[in-house]
Enzyme design. Structure first.
Site, PDB file in Angstrom:
ATOM      1  N   GLY A  69       0.813  -1.207  -0.106  1.00  0.00           N
ATOM      2  CA  GLY A  69       0.152   0.038  -0.245  1.00  0.00           C
ATOM      3  C   GLY A  69       0.734   1.250   0.004  1.00  0.00           C
ATOM      4  O   GLY A  69       0.512   2.173  -0.752  1.00  0.00           O
ATOM      5  N   THR A  70       1.831   1.240   0.787  1.00  0.00           N
ATOM      6  CA  THR A  70       2.766   2.588   0.846  1.00  0.00           C
ATOM      7  C   THR A  70       3.341   2.948  -0.243  1.00  0.00           C
ATOM      8  O   THR A  70       3.256   4.001  -0.799  1.00  0.00           O
ATOM      9  CB  THR A  70       3.829   2.385   2.124  1.00  0.00           C
ATOM     10  OG1 THR A  70       3.276   1.834   3.281  1.00  0.00           O
ATOM     11  CG2 THR A  70       4.934   3.398   2.217  1.00  0.00           C
ATOM     12  N   ASN A 149      -8.259   2.991   9.277  1.00  0.00           N
ATOM     13  CA  ASN A 149      -7.274   1.861   9.942  1.00  0.00           C
ATOM     14  C   ASN A 149      -7.637   1.724  11.288  1.00  0.00           C
ATOM     15  O   ASN A 149      -7.867   0.678  11.876  1.00  0.00           O
ATOM     16  CB  ASN A 149      -5.896   1.768   9.636  1.00  0.00           C
ATOM     17  CG  ASN A 149      -5.163   3.020   9.807  1.00  0.00           C
ATOM     18  OD1 ASN A 149      -5.637   4.233   9.537  1.00  0.00           O
ATOM     19  ND2 ASN A 149      -4.256   2.822  10.627  1.00  0.00           N
ATOM     20  N   GLN A 177      -7.382  -0.834   3.683  1.00  0.00           N
ATOM     21  CA  GLN A 177      -8.188  -1.298   4.850  1.00  0.00           C
ATOM     22  C   GLN A 177      -9.526  -1.825   4.186  1.00  0.00           C
ATOM     23  O   GLN A 177     -10.282  -2.911   5.019  1.00  0.00           O
ATOM     24  CB  GLN A 177      -8.602  -0.276   6.078  1.00  0.00           C
ATOM     25  CG  GLN A 177      -7.366  -0.238   6.872  1.00  0.00           C
ATOM     26  CD  GLN A 177      -6.679  -1.395   7.654  1.00  0.00           C
ATOM     27  OE1 GLN A 177      -7.688  -2.422   7.768  1.00  0.00           O
ATOM     28  NE2 GLN A 177      -5.516  -1.062   8.071  1.00  0.00           N
ATOM     29  N   SER A 197      -3.711  -3.463  -0.668  1.00  0.00           N
ATOM     30  CA  SER A 197      -2.518  -4.153   0.041  1.00  0.00           C
ATOM     31  C   SER A 197      -3.110  -5.454   0.319  1.00  0.00           C
ATOM     32  O   SER A 197      -4.016  -5.761   0.838  1.00  0.00           O
ATOM     33  CB  SER A 197      -2.184  -3.505   1.494  1.00  0.00           C
ATOM     34  OG  SER A 197      -1.300  -4.265   2.057  1.00  0.00           O
ATOM     35  N   HIS A 199      -1.725  -7.741   2.499  1.00  0.00           N
ATOM     36  CA  HIS A 199      -1.786  -8.341   3.823  1.00  0.00           C
ATOM     37  C   HIS A 199      -2.926  -8.079   4.732  1.00  0.00           C
ATOM     38  O   HIS A 199      -3.056  -8.705   5.626  1.00  0.00           O
ATOM     39  CB  HIS A 199      -0.361  -8.169   4.716  1.00  0.00           C
ATOM     40  CG  HIS A 199      -0.022  -6.663   4.988  1.00  0.00           C
ATOM     41  ND1 HIS A 199      -0.004  -6.485   6.443  1.00  0.00           N
ATOM     42  CD2 HIS A 199       0.133  -5.550   4.324  1.00  0.00           C
ATOM     43  CE1 HIS A 199       0.328  -5.449   6.393  1.00  0.00           C
ATOM     44  NE2 HIS A 199       0.664  -4.551   5.450  1.00  0.00           N
ATOM     45  N   THR A 235      11.276  -7.057 -11.528  1.00  0.00           N
ATOM     46  CA  THR A 235      10.534  -8.255 -11.777  1.00  0.00           C
ATOM     47  C   THR A 235       9.475  -8.421 -10.679  1.00  0.00           C
ATOM     48  O   THR A 235       9.595  -8.398  -9.661  1.00  0.00           O
ATOM     49  CB  THR A 235      11.838  -9.596 -11.544  1.00  0.00           C
ATOM     50  OG1 THR A 235      12.686  -9.201 -12.466  1.00  0.00           O
ATOM     51  CG2 THR A 235      11.100 -10.865 -11.992  1.00  0.00           C
ATOM     52  N   CYS A 320       2.351   1.638  15.572  1.00  0.00           N
ATOM     53  CA  CYS A 320       3.348   2.520  14.887  1.00  0.00           C
ATOM     54  C   CYS A 320       4.569   1.515  14.439  1.00  0.00           C
ATOM     55  O   CYS A 320       4.792   0.465  15.280  1.00  0.00           O
ATOM     56  CB  CYS A 320       3.782   3.334  15.733  1.00  0.00           C
ATOM     57  SG  CYS A 320       2.558   4.454  16.393  1.00  0.00           S
TER      58      CYS A 320
HETATM   59  N1  PLP Z   1      -3.195   2.751   4.295  1.00  0.00           N
HETATM   60  C1  PLP Z   1      -3.855   2.351   5.490  1.00  0.00           C
HETATM   61  C2  PLP Z   1      -5.230   2.885   5.884  1.00  0.00           C
HETATM   62  C3  PLP Z   1      -3.037   1.172   6.323  1.00  0.00           C
HETATM   63  O1  PLP Z   1      -3.825   0.756   7.202  1.00  0.00           O
HETATM   64  C4  PLP Z   1      -1.643   0.814   5.895  1.00  0.00           C
HETATM   65  C5  PLP Z   1      -0.905  -0.359   6.738  1.00  0.00           C
HETATM   66  O2  PLP Z   1      -1.356  -0.378   7.849  1.00  0.00           O
HETATM   67  C6  PLP Z   1      -0.991   1.423   4.885  1.00  0.00           C
HETATM   68  C7  PLP Z   1      -1.902   2.342   4.176  1.00  0.00           C
HETATM   69  C8  PLP Z   1       0.173   0.640   4.285  1.00  0.00           C
HETATM   70  O3  PLP Z   1       0.121  -0.475   3.591  1.00  0.00           O
HETATM   71  P1  PLP Z   1       1.297  -1.309   3.305  1.00  0.00           P
HETATM   72  O4  PLP Z   1       1.607  -1.901   4.803  1.00  0.00           O
HETATM   73  O5  PLP Z   1       0.787  -2.371   2.532  1.00  0.00           O
HETATM   74  O6  PLP Z   1       2.612  -0.743   2.763  1.00  0.00           O
END
Ligand code: PLP
Length: 380
Positions: A69-70, A149, A177, A197, A199, A235, A320
Site C-alpha cells: 500500500g505504501t 485503519n 483497509q 494491500s 496483507h 521483476t 506504529c
Molecule cells: N493505508 C492504510 C489505511 C493502512 O492501514 C496501511 C497499513 O497499515 C497502509 C496504507 C500501508 O500499507 P502497506 O503496509 O501495504 O504498505
C-alpha cells in the site's frame, strides 16, 4: 495460544494464499522471459491481476502491482505531480503512509478536517473546491482513506470523488483497509488512483497494487526493466501476487456478516460491563471488523500489555512501525480529549475470529479494566 485480534495491522495468512505462494515459488519463472516457464509465470500474474481488478470493479489494465500500500500511495502522488498537481489535500485521519508521503513529496500540503463521527467533512470540501475554482489553481490531489485503519469509519468516497472530478481535480482513495473486508468499487469512487494491500486481506506482506483510472497516466517511481507497462520497474513478485489474488478470492460472501455479528456481540458485552467507555464512530457506518474504544483512566499501552500477557493481541489506538505508542492523530482530529486519546484500544476481528475468542476477550478485558481503574485513579 494467542487470540489474534489485530487484523487491521495485518491479517493472518489464509491457507489458500499460502498454497498459492508455494505453488508459484515451486513453478518459478520470470514473467518477462519468452520461454515456456516465463510465459507460465506471466499467465499466473495476469490471472491474479484479473481476479483482483474484478474484486474492485477496475479494468485489468488499471492495476499496477507494487510492494504494498505504501508504495502504491507514493506512486499515485508521483503520478499526480507529473499531471501538474502542486498541492495535496489529505484528510486529517489518513494513515502515515499518506501523511508522510505527502510531506516528503515537495507539494504544498493541507488537511481536510473530519466531523466528530470521523467522516471527512463534505461542507469543508465543497467550500475548498469553490475557493480553488475561483483561484483557477493547478489540479489538486485530494486523498481520502476509504476506511480508517483506527476506527473503521467508512468515508463518503463516491460523493467526494464526484465533486473532486467535476471540479477537474485528482483523487486518491487509500483503499488498503477495504481489501478483503468490505466492497470497494473503484469505478464508482470516481478516483484516478486507489491503493490496495494484500496483507490486510490475509495475503502475504510486501505486495499490493495501485489502481489507476485509464485517463491518468503514470510514469514509474521505480525505474527499471519496463515491467508493469513501464509503470513499475523490477521483476514482479509473482508468488506474492498469486497469494494476493488467492486471499481476495478466498473471502466468502458470508464472511463480513459473520464478522459484523461478532463485533456487535463484543461491543454489547463491553458496554454492558463498562458503560462509560467510548466507542469511536459508533454512530457512523464502519468496517464490520473494527472497534476502537477509549477507557479513560487506563492508558493504551498498559491495556495492550495487560491483554498481551493474558493472551490477546490487540493494538493501541494506532500501530506504529517503531513500536512506540503515540496519541492517535485520528482520534484527536475527531475531537478526543487527551484522556480519551491516551486510553484508546483498537480491536480488529477477521477471518480467524471465533465467538469463543470474543467472549474470552470481553471477560478478560472487563476483569482487567475493573482491576486497573481504581489503581489508575489512585495514581492521579
Ligand atoms: N493505508 C492504510 C489505511 C493502512 O492501514 C496501511 C497499513 O497499515 C497502509 C496504507 C500501508 O500499507 P502497506 O503496509 O501495504 O504498505
Amino acid at each position: 495460544m494467542t487470540v489474534y485480534l489485530d487484523h487491521n495491522a495485518t491479517a493472518p495468512v489464509r491457507p489458500e494464499a499460502a498454497s498459492a505462494v508455494m505453488a508459484a515459488l515451486e513453478a518459478g519463472g520470470n514473467p518477462s522471459s519468452v520461454h515456456q516457464s516465463g510465459r507460465a509465470a506471466r499467465a499466473r500474474v495476469e490471472q491474479a491481476r484479473s481476479v483482483i481488478a474484478k474484486s474492485i470493479c477496475a479494468r485489468v489494465e488499471d492495476l499496477v502491482f507494487t510492494s504494498g500500500g505504501t508504495e502504491a500511495i507514493n506512486l499515485a502522488i508521483h503520478a499526480a505531480t507529473a499531471l501538474g498537481a502542486e498541492r495535496i489535500i489529505h484528510s486529517a485521519i489518513e494513515h502515515d503512509a499518506v501523511r508522510a508521503a505527502a510531506a516528503a513529496s515537495g507539494l504544498a500540503v493541507e488537511e481536510w478536517p473530519v466531523t466528530t463521527d470521523g467522516r471527512a467533512n463534505m461542507n469543508w470540501l465543497e467550500g475548498r473546491l469553490e475557493r480553488a475554482g475561483a483561484a483557477s489553481e493547478a489540479p489538486i490531489l485530494f486523498a481520502l482513506t476509504a476506511a480508517s485503519n483506527e476506527t473503521g469509519v467508512l468515508q463518503p468516497v463516491a460523493d467526494a470523488g464526484r465533486m473532486i472530478r467535476d471540479a477537474g481535480h485528482l483523487f486518491l482513495v487509500d483503499a488498503v483497509q477495504m481489501t478483503g473486508k468490505a466492497p470497494f468499487d473503484f469505478a464508482e469512487s470516481g478516483a484516478q488512483f486507489a491503493s490496495l494491500s494484500a496483507h490486510k486481506a490475509g495475503g502475504p506482506q510486501g505486495v499490493g497494487a495501485l489502481a489507476v483510472a485509464c485517463d491518468a497516466q503514470v510514469g514509474a517511481l521505480i525505474s527499471g526493466g519496463g515491467q508493469e507497462k513501464g509503470r513499475r520497474g523490477g521483476t514482479e513478485n509473482v508468488a506474492g501476487i498469486c497469494g494476493f489474488a488467492a486471499a481476495v478470492a478466498a473471502v466468502g460472501p458470508s464472511e463480513s456478516g459473520r464478522i459484523a455479528a461478532l463485533r456487535e456481540r463484543l461491543e454489547h458485552r463491553l458496554k454492558a460491563g463498562a458503560p462509560e467507555i467510548v466507542i469511536w464512530g459508533e454512530g457512523a457506518k464502519r468496517l464490520p471488523n473494527t472497534i476502537c474504544l477509549s477507557a479513560p483512566g487506563w492508558p493504551s499501552e498498559i491495556q495492550v500489555i495487560a491483554m498481551d500477557l493474558a493472551g490477546f493481541a490487540v493494538s493501541a489506538g494506532s500501530a506504529c512501525s517503531s513500536g512506540k505508542v503515540r496519541k492517535s492523530h485520528v482520534l484527536q482530529a475527531m475531537g478526543a480529549s487527551d484522556a480519551h486519546a491516551g486510553s484508546a484500544l483498537r480491536i480488529s476481528l477477521g477471518w480467524t475470529t471465533k465467538e469463543a475468542d470474543i467472549d474470552a476477550f470481553a471477560e478478560t478485558w472487563l476483569n482487567e479494566y475493573h482491576r486497573a481503574r481504581p489503581l489508575a485513579a489512585a495514581a492521579v
